[in-house]
Design a protein around this motif. Structure first.
Motif, mmCIF file in Angstrom:
data_model
loop_
_atom_site.group_PDB
_atom_site.id
_atom_site.type_symbol
_atom_site.label_atom_id
_atom_site.label_comp_id
_atom_site.label_asym_id
_atom_site.label_seq_id
_atom_site.Cartn_x
_atom_site.Cartn_y
_atom_site.Cartn_z
ATOM 1 N N GLN A 59 72.299 19.490 36.141
ATOM 2 C CA GLN A 59 71.452 18.959 37.210
ATOM 3 C C GLN A 59 71.451 17.429 37.184
ATOM 4 O O GLN A 59 71.481 16.779 38.228
ATOM 5 C CB GLN A 59 70.022 19.481 37.049
ATOM 6 N N TYR A 60 71.394 16.872 35.977
ATOM 7 C CA TYR A 60 71.410 15.417 35.840
ATOM 8 C C TYR A 60 72.709 14.834 36.394
ATOM 9 O O TYR A 60 72.699 13.815 37.096
ATOM 10 C CB TYR A 60 71.264 15.036 34.357
ATOM 11 N N LYS A 61 73.814 15.487 36.102
ATOM 12 C CA LYS A 61 75.119 14.978 36.524
ATOM 13 C C LYS A 61 75.210 14.830 38.041
ATOM 14 O O LYS A 61 75.855 13.897 38.552
ATOM 15 C CB LYS A 61 76.216 15.912 36.010
ATOM 16 N N LYS A 62 74.547 15.720 38.774
ATOM 17 C CA LYS A 62 74.624 15.693 40.234
ATOM 18 C C LYS A 62 74.006 14.421 40.818
ATOM 19 O O LYS A 62 74.444 13.922 41.852
ATOM 20 C CB LYS A 62 73.926 16.923 40.811
ATOM 21 N N LYS A 63 72.957 13.888 40.170
ATOM 22 C CA LYS A 63 72.256 12.721 40.699
ATOM 23 C C LYS A 63 72.164 11.587 39.681
ATOM 24 O O LYS A 63 71.314 10.711 39.793
ATOM 25 C CB LYS A 63 70.845 13.121 41.143
ATOM 26 N N ALA A 64 73.040 11.600 38.713
ATOM 27 C CA ALA A 64 72.973 10.618 37.630
ATOM 28 C C ALA A 64 73.250 9.212 38.138
ATOM 29 O O ALA A 64 74.060 9.017 39.054
ATOM 30 C CB ALA A 64 73.973 10.976 36.544
ATOM 31 N N PRO A 65 72.594 8.206 37.554
ATOM 32 C CA PRO A 65 72.934 6.822 37.870
ATOM 33 C C PRO A 65 74.395 6.550 37.547
ATOM 34 O O PRO A 65 75.011 7.241 36.724
ATOM 35 C CB PRO A 65 72.001 6.018 36.951
ATOM 36 N N ALA A 66 74.958 5.559 38.165
ATOM 37 C CA ALA A 66 76.377 5.242 37.963
ATOM 38 C C ALA A 66 76.685 4.979 36.493
ATOM 39 O O ALA A 66 75.905 4.338 35.792
ATOM 40 C CB ALA A 66 76.753 4.021 38.799
ATOM 41 N N LYS A 67 77.798 5.506 36.039
ATOM 42 C CA LYS A 67 78.303 5.293 34.685
ATOM 43 C C LYS A 67 77.325 5.791 33.611
ATOM 44 O O LYS A 67 77.245 5.229 32.522
ATOM 45 C CB LYS A 67 78.627 3.825 34.444
ATOM 46 N N SER A 68 76.604 6.859 33.911
ATOM 47 C CA SER A 68 75.672 7.438 32.938
ATOM 48 C C SER A 68 75.931 8.926 32.796
ATOM 49 O O SER A 68 75.954 9.655 33.791
ATOM 50 C CB SER A 68 74.219 7.207 33.376
ATOM 51 N N ALA A 69 76.150 9.374 31.551
ATOM 52 C CA ALA A 69 76.391 10.785 31.264
ATOM 53 C C ALA A 69 75.127 11.415 30.678
ATOM 54 O O ALA A 69 74.147 10.737 30.363
ATOM 55 C CB ALA A 69 77.555 10.930 30.289
ATOM 56 N N TRP A 70 75.159 12.721 30.512
ATOM 57 C CA TRP A 70 74.006 13.449 30.001
ATOM 58 C C TRP A 70 73.793 13.188 28.512
ATOM 59 O O TRP A 70 72.666 12.973 28.078
ATOM 60 C CB TRP A 70 74.207 14.940 30.248
ATOM 61 N N LEU A 71 74.858 13.167 27.716
ATOM 62 C CA LEU A 71 74.730 12.925 26.287
ATOM 63 C C LEU A 71 75.856 12.028 25.813
ATOM 64 O O LEU A 71 76.840 11.811 26.524
ATOM 65 C CB LEU A 71 74.713 14.228 25.484
ATOM 66 N N ASP A 72 75.716 11.517 24.604
ATOM 67 C CA ASP A 72 76.664 10.529 24.103
ATOM 68 C C ASP A 72 78.011 11.124 23.752
ATOM 69 O O ASP A 72 79.062 10.609 24.128
ATOM 70 C CB ASP A 72 76.076 9.782 22.903
ATOM 71 N N SER A 73 78.003 12.246 23.005
ATOM 72 C CA SER A 73 79.258 12.863 22.583
ATOM 73 C C SER A 73 79.008 14.306 22.201
ATOM 74 O O SER A 73 77.889 14.684 21.811
ATOM 75 C CB SER A 73 79.861 12.117 21.388
ATOM 76 N N GLU A 103 81.736 23.732 25.840
ATOM 77 C CA GLU A 103 81.217 23.897 27.200
ATOM 78 C C GLU A 103 80.696 22.575 27.752
ATOM 79 O O GLU A 103 80.945 22.226 28.913
ATOM 80 C CB GLU A 103 80.101 24.941 27.223
ATOM 81 N N ALA A 104 79.987 21.826 26.921
ATOM 82 C CA ALA A 104 79.472 20.521 27.356
ATOM 83 C C ALA A 104 80.618 19.576 27.702
ATOM 84 O O ALA A 104 80.547 18.833 28.691
ATOM 85 C CB ALA A 104 78.594 19.925 26.256
ATOM 86 N N ALA A 105 81.676 19.614 26.902
ATOM 87 C CA ALA A 105 82.834 18.749 27.158
ATOM 88 C C ALA A 105 83.521 19.136 28.464
ATOM 89 O O ALA A 105 83.845 18.279 29.299
ATOM 90 C CB ALA A 105 83.812 18.821 25.990
ATOM 91 N N GLU A 106 83.753 20.424 28.642
ATOM 92 C CA GLU A 106 84.464 20.891 29.822
ATOM 93 C C GLU A 106 83.656 20.709 31.096
ATOM 94 O O GLU A 106 84.222 20.595 32.188
ATOM 95 C CB GLU A 106 84.864 22.357 29.637
ATOM 96 N N ALA A 107 82.321 20.668 30.978
ATOM 97 C CA ALA A 107 81.459 20.448 32.138
ATOM 98 C C ALA A 107 81.311 18.968 32.464
ATOM 99 O O ALA A 107 80.641 18.615 33.442
ATOM 100 C CB ALA A 107 80.080 21.069 31.890
ATOM 101 N N GLY A 108 81.916 18.115 31.657
ATOM 102 C CA GLY A 108 81.857 16.679 31.909
ATOM 103 C C GLY A 108 80.495 16.069 31.667
ATOM 104 O O GLY A 108 80.116 15.088 32.326
ATOM 105 N N LEU A 109 79.759 16.596 30.686
ATOM 106 C CA LEU A 109 78.405 16.119 30.422
ATOM 107 C C LEU A 109 78.357 14.984 29.403
ATOM 108 O O LEU A 109 77.292 14.401 29.180
ATOM 109 C CB LEU A 109 77.531 17.276 29.930
ATOM 110 N N SER A 110 79.475 14.686 28.785
ATOM 111 C CA SER A 110 79.510 13.712 27.697
ATOM 112 C C SER A 110 80.057 12.369 28.141
ATOM 113 O O SER A 110 80.923 12.275 29.011
ATOM 114 C CB SER A 110 80.380 14.259 26.553
ATOM 115 N N ALA A 111 79.535 11.309 27.508
ATOM 116 C CA ALA A 111 80.058 9.961 27.729
ATOM 117 C C ALA A 111 81.343 9.709 26.946
ATOM 118 O O ALA A 111 81.932 8.633 27.058
ATOM 119 C CB ALA A 111 79.002 8.919 27.341
#
Length: 433
Positions: free
Chosen positions: A196-210, A250-258
């Motif tokens: 959900q965060y990824k859909k409206k995330a601020p520019a250049k900001s991921a859900w988690l660091d790694s 799963e987190a990596a493949e979903a593109g949730l990481s910085a």
């Protein structure tokens, strides 16, 4: 910081402290305390990894004031893996060792089972009288089968989740720590909120660091990880390792990481840049966040209960090598640093959660204004009580490092889970032999 307190101690510190010391008249200190050494002024060298926080919390300065003639000089290596490799070289050669050496909790079994001859039994200085000050698991982990005490614990790493309230607001997510704890009570819920965060995330900001930090925090929730109680290596067949691995993939493949390697310069800079909205957060990470995010981050961070239940990541020990120059004085320093009063001060200033039972009671009501007045004493205190007593193996840290390295390949290069797992297995075999 110390694991670490974390293959690193940011500490990871992870992180608990290994202490060892031998009293030799040739050191010029006799049996006297460091404050009245017959040899006159003493410079004690302390070699650590990550961020133990002693200097930042003013504890070295306080000790020097209480003990005229004692000067403390600290060296520090940010990456625990680099630190450990260097320490092994110096232990093998017998030279270049500091009076006090830090040991991450993932290495303590290696010290007690494979390197006991390199560290002094602290019972020779009366350390056995301190046993009641520490949690049983913390004390026993640094004790050899024949009863030698090779370490005094600095901290433990009860786990929580740190998050940026300002970034959550911009993405339309709730910021209340109790509401978030409910929404991400499971790791599946955490990943869903991340999507959900990824859909409206601020520019250049991921859900988690790694995904490496995600894996590390999850595996810290398990009693058995890489070894069982008999000392057998079980990581390949352990469903807990499989679950943490699959969730991280799963987190990596979903593109949730910085896609940031922990402890790298880019990762350090990302704290201030807002490059990620959440970071799995053992207690020792609080001081690291403050140091990297700086004054501008105050009030933007908060802390909530961890998904999936309580766990422990990291903690460290302070050690005195047998080849140290000022063993008696070094023991007096580490005894003071790990006493309840100092552990309580360190937690309130830096976030390193005490391994001393007396200190835990002193910090129960602590709050942290930097983290939006989060009740850190309660959050981490509850996590510490609920965390499992972990089985530690002689190569825990090495196994963890190989698995984390392989997950980084999934995260950064798109390597398949199966291929990365095989790479990790080969890495473990090469390291362990």
């Amino acid at each position: 910081m110390p694991i670490a307190r974390a293959a690193k101690r940011a500490t990871v510190r992870i992180g608990a402290v290994v202490l060892a010391g031998t009293l030799l008249a040739a050191c010029g200190s006799g049996t006297s305390d460091s404050s009245d050494s017959a040899g006159g002024d003493v410079t004690l060298t302390v070699d650590l990894f990550g961020s133990f926080g002693y200097k930042e919390a003013g504890l070295y300065a306080e000790y020097e004031k209480l003990n005229p003639g004692v000067t403390i000089k600290q060296t520090d290596t940010e990456d625990e893996a680099d630190y450990w490799k260097s320490l092994q070289t110096r232990l093998a050669g017998g030279g270049g060792l500091a009076d006090v050496q830090g040991v991450e909790v993932g290495r303590i079994a290696s010290v007690t089972q494979l390197q006991a001859d390199k560290f002094q039994d602290l019972k020779e200085y009366g350390a056995d009288k301190l046993k009641d000050q520490f949690a049983d698991a913390k004390w026993s982990a640094a004790t050899t089968k024949d009863g030698k005490v090779l370490g005094l614990g600095t901290d433990v790493g009860p786990e929580a989740m740190c998050y940026r309230t300002d970034l959550f607001e911009q993405a339309g997510l709730p910021t209340d720590r109790a509401e978030l704890a409910q929404k991400w009570s499971t790791w599946e819920g955490y990943l869903e909120l991340g999507k959900q965060y990824k859909k409206k995330a601020p520019a250049k900001s991921a859900w988690l660091d790694s995904v490496g930090s995600l894996y590390g925090i999850m595996i810290g929730q398990e009693k058995e990880r890489y070894y069982d109680a008999s000392g057998e290596l079980i990581y390949e067949k352990n469903p807990a390792v499989k679950h943490a691995w699959d969730t991280s993939v799963e987190a990596a493949e979903a593109g949730l990481s910085a896609k940031l390697d922990q402890w790298s310069p880019q990762w350090n800079q990302a704290f201030a840049a807002g490059s990620f909205a959440t970071i799995p957060c053992p207690a020792w990470m609080l001081g690291y966040v403050k140091g990297q995010a700086g004054d501008a981050g105050k009030g933007k961070w908060d802390i909530a209960k961890l998904p999936g239940g309580a766990g422990n990541w990291g903690g460290s020990y302070l050690s005195v090598p047998r080849a140290a120059e000022h063993k008696k004085e070094a023991y007096e320093l580490i005894k003071w640093l790990t006493a309840p009063e100092q552990q309580a001060k360190l937690f309130k200033k830096q976030g390193n959660f005490p391994s001393s039972t007396g200190a835990i009671a002193q910090v129960a009501d602590a709050k942290d204004p930097y983290f939006s007045d989060a009740p850190i004493g309660q959050i981490f205190g509850d996590a510490a009580k609920e965390s499992p007593v972990q089985v530690l193996g002689v190569h825990d840290q090495n196994v963890a490092q190989q698995l984390t390295n392989a997950l980084s390949e999934v995260e950064r290069k798109g390597t398949s889970s199966d291929k990365a797992w095989e790479t990790a297995k080969k890495g473990v075999a090469n390291v362990i032999g």
